[in-house]
Design a protein around this motif. Structure first.
Motif, PDB file in Angstrom:
ATOM      1  N   PRO A   1      45.765  43.884  50.500  1.00  4.91           N
ATOM      2  CA  PRO A   1      44.540  44.672  50.543  1.00  4.91           C
ATOM      3  C   PRO A   1      43.488  44.068  51.478  1.00  4.91           C
ATOM      4  O   PRO A   1      43.252  42.852  51.481  1.00  4.91           O
ATOM      5  CB  PRO A   1      44.038  44.636  49.092  1.00  4.91           C
ATOM      6  CG  PRO A   1      45.236  44.219  48.271  1.00  4.91           C
ATOM      7  CD  PRO A   1      46.010  43.303  49.169  1.00  4.91           C
ATOM      8  N   TRP A   2      42.866  44.943  52.280  1.00  2.00           N
ATOM      9  CA  TRP A   2      41.666  44.606  53.064  1.00  2.00           C
ATOM     10  C   TRP A   2      40.601  45.574  52.571  1.00  2.00           C
ATOM     11  O   TRP A   2      40.645  46.775  52.847  1.00  2.00           O
ATOM     12  CB  TRP A   2      41.921  44.759  54.551  1.00  2.00           C
ATOM     13  CG  TRP A   2      40.743  44.558  55.461  1.00  2.00           C
ATOM     14  CD1 TRP A   2      40.263  45.444  56.396  1.00  2.00           C
ATOM     15  CD2 TRP A   2      39.918  43.392  55.587  1.00  2.00           C
ATOM     16  NE1 TRP A   2      39.191  44.909  57.068  1.00  2.00           N
ATOM     17  CE2 TRP A   2      38.953  43.646  56.592  1.00  2.00           C
ATOM     18  CE3 TRP A   2      39.876  42.166  54.934  1.00  2.00           C
ATOM     19  CZ2 TRP A   2      37.975  42.717  56.962  1.00  2.00           C
ATOM     20  CZ3 TRP A   2      38.899  41.232  55.298  1.00  2.00           C
ATOM     21  CH2 TRP A   2      37.974  41.512  56.295  1.00  2.00           C
ATOM     22  N   VAL A   3      39.650  45.071  51.770  1.00  2.00           N
ATOM     23  CA  VAL A   3      38.765  45.948  51.008  1.00  2.00           C
ATOM     24  C   VAL A   3      37.334  45.429  51.012  1.00  2.00           C
ATOM     25  O   VAL A   3      37.078  44.235  51.251  1.00  2.00           O
ATOM     26  CB  VAL A   3      39.239  46.087  49.546  1.00  2.00           C
ATOM     27  CG1 VAL A   3      40.602  46.748  49.473  1.00  2.00           C
ATOM     28  CG2 VAL A   3      39.260  44.724  48.845  1.00  2.00           C
ATOM     29  N   VAL A   4      36.413  46.343  50.724  1.00  2.00           N
ATOM     30  CA  VAL A   4      35.021  45.986  50.475  1.00  2.00           C
ATOM     31  C   VAL A   4      34.793  45.971  48.972  1.00  2.00           C
ATOM     32  O   VAL A   4      35.175  46.911  48.266  1.00  2.00           O
ATOM     33  CB  VAL A   4      34.057  46.991  51.135  1.00  2.00           C
ATOM     34  CG1 VAL A   4      32.622  46.736  50.687  1.00  2.00           C
ATOM     35  CG2 VAL A   4      34.151  46.897  52.652  1.00  2.00           C
ATOM     36  N   CYS A   5      34.205  44.904  48.488  1.00  2.00           N
ATOM     37  CA  CYS A   5      33.784  44.822  47.095  1.00  2.00           C
ATOM     38  C   CYS A   5      32.336  45.324  47.037  1.00  2.00           C
ATOM     39  O   CYS A   5      31.413  44.632  47.488  1.00  2.00           O
ATOM     40  CB  CYS A   5      33.881  43.392  46.578  1.00  2.00           C
ATOM     41  SG  CYS A   5      33.374  43.216  44.852  1.00  2.00           S
ATOM     42  N   VAL A   6      32.161  46.541  46.533  1.00  2.00           N
ATOM     43  CA  VAL A   6      30.854  47.195  46.569  1.00  2.00           C
ATOM     44  C   VAL A   6      29.839  46.469  45.694  1.00  2.00           C
ATOM     45  O   VAL A   6      28.649  46.427  46.006  1.00  2.00           O
ATOM     46  CB  VAL A   6      30.984  48.673  46.145  1.00  2.00           C
ATOM     47  CG1 VAL A   6      29.640  49.383  46.209  1.00  2.00           C
ATOM     48  CG2 VAL A   6      31.996  49.389  47.034  1.00  2.00           C
TER      49      VAL A   6
ATOM     50  N   ARG B   1      36.992  41.557  51.776  1.00  2.00           N
ATOM     51  CA  ARG B   1      37.953  40.552  51.326  1.00  2.00           C
ATOM     52  C   ARG B   1      39.386  40.880  51.743  1.00  2.00           C
ATOM     53  O   ARG B   1      39.790  42.036  51.765  1.00  2.00           O
ATOM     54  CB  ARG B   1      37.931  40.456  49.794  1.00  2.00           C
ATOM     55  CG  ARG B   1      36.585  40.126  49.194  1.00  2.00           C
ATOM     56  CD  ARG B   1      36.674  40.099  47.680  1.00  2.00           C
ATOM     57  NE  ARG B   1      35.409  39.744  47.046  1.00  2.00           N
ATOM     58  CZ  ARG B   1      35.251  39.566  45.737  1.00  2.00           C
ATOM     59  NH1 ARG B   1      36.299  39.699  44.926  1.00  2.00           N
ATOM     60  NH2 ARG B   1      34.079  39.258  45.244  1.00  2.00           N
ATOM     61  N   TRP B   2      40.129  39.819  52.042  1.00  2.00           N
ATOM     62  CA  TRP B   2      41.580  39.888  52.125  1.00  2.00           C
ATOM     63  C   TRP B   2      42.147  39.414  50.782  1.00  2.00           C
ATOM     64  O   TRP B   2      41.707  38.394  50.234  1.00  2.00           O
ATOM     65  CB  TRP B   2      42.133  38.989  53.217  1.00  2.00           C
ATOM     66  CG  TRP B   2      42.192  39.562  54.593  1.00  2.00           C
ATOM     67  CD1 TRP B   2      41.512  39.139  55.699  1.00  2.00           C
ATOM     68  CD2 TRP B   2      43.014  40.651  55.038  1.00  2.00           C
ATOM     69  NE1 TRP B   2      41.844  39.901  56.798  1.00  2.00           N
ATOM     70  CE2 TRP B   2      42.769  40.835  56.419  1.00  2.00           C
ATOM     71  CE3 TRP B   2      43.933  41.498  54.394  1.00  2.00           C
ATOM     72  CZ2 TRP B   2      43.397  41.828  57.166  1.00  2.00           C
ATOM     73  CZ3 TRP B   2      44.557  42.481  55.130  1.00  2.00           C
ATOM     74  CH2 TRP B   2      44.303  42.639  56.504  1.00  2.00           C
TER      75      TRP B   2
ATOM     76  N   ASN C   1      53.526  41.753  42.807  1.00  2.00           N
ATOM     77  CA  ASN C   1      53.855  42.176  41.441  1.00  2.00           C
ATOM     78  C   ASN C   1      52.585  42.512  40.652  1.00  2.00           C
ATOM     79  O   ASN C   1      52.452  42.188  39.473  1.00  2.00           O
ATOM     80  CB  ASN C   1      54.669  41.095  40.730  1.00  2.00           C
ATOM     81  CG  ASN C   1      56.017  40.873  41.395  1.00  2.00           C
ATOM     82  OD1 ASN C   1      56.639  41.802  41.906  1.00  2.00           O
ATOM     83  ND2 ASN C   1      56.452  39.621  41.413  1.00  2.00           N
ATOM     84  N   ASN C   2      51.654  43.169  41.373  1.00  2.00           N
ATOM     85  CA  ASN C   2      50.373  43.627  40.828  1.00  2.00           C
ATOM     86  C   ASN C   2      49.453  42.488  40.404  1.00  2.00           C
ATOM     87  O   ASN C   2      48.490  42.704  39.648  1.00  2.00           O
ATOM     88  CB  ASN C   2      50.562  44.603  39.668  1.00  2.00           C
ATOM     89  CG  ASN C   2      49.434  45.621  39.590  1.00  2.00           C
ATOM     90  OD1 ASN C   2      48.842  45.986  40.609  1.00  2.00           O
ATOM     91  ND2 ASN C   2      49.128  46.091  38.406  1.00  2.00           N
ATOM     92  N   ASN C   3      49.716  41.271  40.878  1.00  2.00           N
ATOM     93  CA  ASN C   3      48.815  40.145  40.673  1.00  2.00           C
ATOM     94  C   ASN C   3      48.002  39.935  41.950  1.00  2.00           C
ATOM     95  O   ASN C   3      48.565  39.706  43.027  1.00  2.00           O
ATOM     96  CB  ASN C   3      49.597  38.879  40.342  1.00  2.00           C
ATOM     97  CG  ASN C   3      50.300  38.971  39.003  1.00  2.00           C
ATOM     98  OD1 ASN C   3      49.711  39.393  38.012  1.00  2.00           O
ATOM     99  ND2 ASN C   3      51.566  38.595  38.971  1.00  2.00           N
ATOM    100  N   PHE C   4      46.679  40.031  41.836  1.00  2.00           N
ATOM    101  CA  PHE C   4      45.787  39.943  42.989  1.00  2.00           C
ATOM    102  C   PHE C   4      45.243  38.522  43.140  1.00  2.00           C
ATOM    103  O   PHE C   4      44.807  37.905  42.170  1.00  2.00           O
ATOM    104  CB  PHE C   4      44.611  40.907  42.845  1.00  2.00           C
ATOM    105  CG  PHE C   4      44.991  42.359  42.928  1.00  2.00           C
ATOM    106  CD1 PHE C   4      44.921  43.042  44.130  1.00  2.00           C
ATOM    107  CD2 PHE C   4      45.417  43.046  41.796  1.00  2.00           C
ATOM    108  CE1 PHE C   4      45.255  44.386  44.214  1.00  2.00           C
ATOM    109  CE2 PHE C   4      45.754  44.387  41.862  1.00  2.00           C
ATOM    110  CZ  PHE C   4      45.670  45.057  43.075  1.00  2.00           C
ATOM    111  N   THR C   5      45.238  38.027  44.380  1.00  2.00           N
ATOM    112  CA  THR C   5      44.660  36.725  44.703  1.00  2.00           C
ATOM    113  C   THR C   5      43.717  36.883  45.882  1.00  2.00           C
ATOM    114  O   THR C   5      44.112  37.411  46.934  1.00  2.00           O
ATOM    115  CB  THR C   5      45.737  35.695  45.055  1.00  2.00           C
ATOM    116  OG1 THR C   5      46.655  35.576  43.968  1.00  2.00           O
ATOM    117  CG2 THR C   5      45.119  34.339  45.356  1.00  2.00           C
ATOM    118  N   VAL C   6      42.454  36.457  45.731  1.00  2.00           N
ATOM    119  CA  VAL C   6      41.489  36.515  46.824  1.00  2.00           C
ATOM    120  C   VAL C   6      41.825  35.427  47.838  1.00  2.00           C
ATOM    121  O   VAL C   6      41.929  34.251  47.498  1.00  2.00           O
ATOM    122  CB  VAL C   6      40.052  36.308  46.315  1.00  2.00           C
ATOM    123  CG1 VAL C   6      39.071  36.351  47.478  1.00  2.00           C
ATOM    124  CG2 VAL C   6      39.692  37.353  45.277  1.00  2.00           C
ATOM    125  N   ILE C   7      42.004  35.837  49.100  1.00  2.00           N
ATOM    126  CA  ILE C   7      42.302  34.878  50.162  1.00  2.00           C
ATOM    127  C   ILE C   7      41.058  34.552  50.970  1.00  2.00           C
ATOM    128  O   ILE C   7      40.786  33.395  51.277  1.00  2.00           O
ATOM    129  CB  ILE C   7      43.408  35.421  51.082  1.00  2.00           C
ATOM    130  CG1 ILE C   7      44.659  35.757  50.263  1.00  2.00           C
ATOM    131  CG2 ILE C   7      43.748  34.406  52.181  1.00  2.00           C
ATOM    132  CD1 ILE C   7      45.233  34.603  49.483  1.00  2.00           C
TER     133      ILE C   7
END
Length: 218
Positions: free
Chosen positions: A100-105, A111-112, A117-123
């Protein structure tokens, strides 16, 4: 025999099929997109509106082929409410795996992530400018091998290195606790093996036909 030989050499020398896929949603439909999640998807006034129902966690649309490798993705987006994340994912394996390349509103960061397996890690996490709720903004990613360039409103924000997924599709959408919604427009994907509809995107009903031709090998 010489003519056949020359033709064979010429065909071997051809570069990989490359094209530009565009969807500005002016045709009023979402043909070719695969929807998933707790939400709804529709076209309003020439833009794609993705809604997230209460409880979340995500409402997404996916497009592409599993063998897409190096490509560029750009979208225009605007949030209707303050919620967690809005953007897209690249090299998507399925709705539980991708980058994901997304904006956290909620905190105005871009954030990248890795999603495995549906586990998200902020890079990476970097502050953004502007009001995402009242203004339109663009997100863009350029993928070259294991380098992922992330852009926000035309400015390079961060380059991330990813090795887990070598190829994959693209998703756009929103994630959070809901209820919320966002508008997406002017999706542009350019790269090897991407079907080229750039000359016909403004013609109604062309998107589904192009995907059908690509999958039939025409």
């Amino acid at each position: 025999m010489k003519i056949i030989l020359v033709l064979c050499v010429f065909m071997v020398a051809l570069p990989a099929f490359a094209g530009t896929f565009k969807d500005n949603f002016d045709d009023g439909n979402l043909d070719g997109w695969v929807k998933s999640g707790n939400g709804s998807w529709e076209v309003l006034d020439g833009r794609c509106k993705i809604s997230l129902f209460p409880g979340g966690p995500c409402s997404l649309m996916m497009i592409g082929e599993p063998d897409w490798k190096d490509y560029t993705v750009e979208i225009e987006m605007q949030s209707n409410q303050a919620f967690d994340y809005i953007g897209f994912r690249v090299r998507v394996q399925d709705f539980d795996n991708g980058y994901p390349w997304v904006v956290c509103v909620t905190d105005n960061t871009v954030r990248w992530y890795t999603q495995i397996n549906n586990n998200f890690t902020v890079i990476t996490s970097d502050k953004t400018q502007g009001d995402l709720i009242r203004e339109k903004h663009t997100l863009k990613a350029v993928i070259k091998g294991n380098e992922f360039e992330g852009y926000y409103d035309g400015k390079l924000i961060r380059v991330a290195i990813f090795d887990h997924f070598k190829t994959g599709k693209v998703t756009i959408g929103i994630c959070g606790s809901g209820p919320s919604s966002a508008f997406f427009d002017n999706v542009i994907i350019t790269g090897d093996k991407v079907p080229d509809n750039s000359k016909s995107v403004e013609s109604k009903g062309k998107l589904a036909a192009i995907w059908g031709e690509i999958r039939r090998g025409k």
